[in-house]
Scaffold this motif. Structure first.
Motif, short mmCIF file in Angstrom:
data_model
loop_
_atom_site.label_atom_id
_atom_site.label_comp_id
_atom_site.label_asym_id
_atom_site.label_seq_id
_atom_site.Cartn_x
_atom_site.Cartn_y
_atom_site.Cartn_z
N ARG A 7 0.84 -1.20 0.00
CA ARG A 7 0.00 0.00 0.00
C ARG A 7 0.87 1.25 0.00
O ARG A 7 1.95 1.27 0.59
CB ARG A 7 -0.90 0.00 1.23
N ALA A 33 -16.33 10.44 3.45
CA ALA A 33 -15.63 11.59 2.87
C ALA A 33 -14.73 12.27 3.91
O ALA A 33 -13.60 12.65 3.61
CB ALA A 33 -16.64 12.59 2.30
N THR A 36 -11.67 9.82 4.43
CA THR A 36 -10.70 9.78 3.34
C THR A 36 -9.94 11.11 3.23
O THR A 36 -8.74 11.11 2.96
CB THR A 36 -11.36 9.42 2.00
N ALA A 37 -10.63 12.23 3.50
CA ALA A 37 -9.94 13.53 3.46
C ALA A 37 -8.90 13.61 4.57
O ALA A 37 -7.76 14.02 4.34
CB ALA A 37 -10.95 14.66 3.59
N ASP A 40 -6.08 11.22 3.96
CA ASP A 40 -5.41 11.51 2.70
C ASP A 40 -5.30 10.28 1.80
O ASP A 40 -4.24 9.97 1.27
CB ASP A 40 -4.02 12.12 2.96
N ILE A 41 -6.43 9.58 1.71
CA ILE A 41 -6.52 8.42 0.82
C ILE A 41 -7.84 8.49 0.05
O ILE A 41 -8.74 9.24 0.42
CB ILE A 41 -6.40 7.07 1.57
N ARG A 42 -7.95 7.68 -0.97
CA ARG A 42 -9.19 7.62 -1.75
C ARG A 42 -10.09 6.52 -1.20
O ARG A 42 -9.60 5.57 -0.58
CB ARG A 42 -8.86 7.36 -3.22
N PRO A 43 -11.40 6.63 -1.41
CA PRO A 43 -12.31 5.61 -0.88
C PRO A 43 -11.94 4.16 -1.23
O PRO A 43 -11.96 3.31 -0.34
CB PRO A 43 -13.68 6.02 -1.46
N PRO A 44 -11.54 3.86 -2.48
CA PRO A 44 -11.17 2.46 -2.76
C PRO A 44 -10.03 1.95 -1.88
O PRO A 44 -10.01 0.79 -1.47
CB PRO A 44 -10.78 2.47 -4.24
N SER A 45 -9.07 2.85 -1.57
CA SER A 45 -7.95 2.45 -0.70
C SER A 45 -8.43 2.19 0.72
O SER A 45 -7.97 1.26 1.39
CB SER A 45 -6.88 3.53 -0.69
#
Length: 196
Positions: A7, A33, A36-37, A40-45
């Motif tokens: 990762r 949201a 993830t903010a 500092d990652i995206r939802p899929p991660s």
């Protein structure tokens, strides 16, 4: 994910960020949201690493319990029931008012404002607090067996009182009560436990 399947973010650090966010905002008020903010990652991660929001919260709760377990072990290992109460209550007040951390207690605050959708989380938090209360009750029952507490002491009620005090101190800490006042209240409450 980068080559080799590793990762691109630090999962431990991400869990710490999620823990603080859930602690500050509660479970229901914290959205994917928000998470993830802050992480500092995206939802899929997030989903790949931790599962859904509830699974992430369960991991956060485990991490929180592990961080508090040294204090619990130290408190429950004190030689007398009263010393157990003093160490537990004052140690938790110190934890609840630690500079740079959210005030209060994750297991109390995260589920306070939960509707029907958050029922599973409320039950999870209740179970965590019940386990803690049972550990305190078991320690008091040992104190009765050892002659440290009077025979006939209602250990169930004494443990319930102590944990209600713990939770009340957490709420007051979250509301901004001064540490010194909370420590004084903790010591006063601890002295309801009979001394040997």
């Amino acid at each position: 994910m980068p080559r080799g399947g590793k990762r691109a973010f630090d999962e431990e650090a991400a869990l710490d960020v999620a823990l603080e966010l859930f602690w500050r905002q509660g479970y229901e008020a914290t959205s994917i949201a928000d998470l993830t903010a802050a992480m500092d990652i995206r939802p899929p991660s997030l989903y790949a690493a931790f599962g859904n929001k509830q699974q992430l919260f369960e991991k956060v709760l485990e991490r929180y319990a592990q961080a508090r377990s040294p204090l619990s072990r130290e408190a429950l290992a004190q030689p007398t029931a009263r010393e157990v109460a003093v160490r537990l209550l004052t140690g938790l007040v110190e934890a609840y008012t630690m500079p740079g951390k959210p005030r209060g207690c994750l297991t109390v605050q995260a589920g306070l404002a939960s509707g029907e959708d958050g029922r599973a989380i409320v039950e999870l938090l209740t179970a965590a607090r019940d386990d803690y209360r049972q550990a305190v009750r078991d320690r008091f029952e040992k104190a009765v067996a050892d002659g440290d507490l009077p025979a006939g002491t209602d250990c169930k009620t004494l443990a319930r009182f102590l944990m209600a005090t713990v939770e009340g101190l957490a709420v007051h800490a979250a509301s901004g009560a001064p540490r010194e006042e909370l420590l004084a209240a903790a010591v006063l409450a601890a002295h309801t436990v009979p001394a040997a």
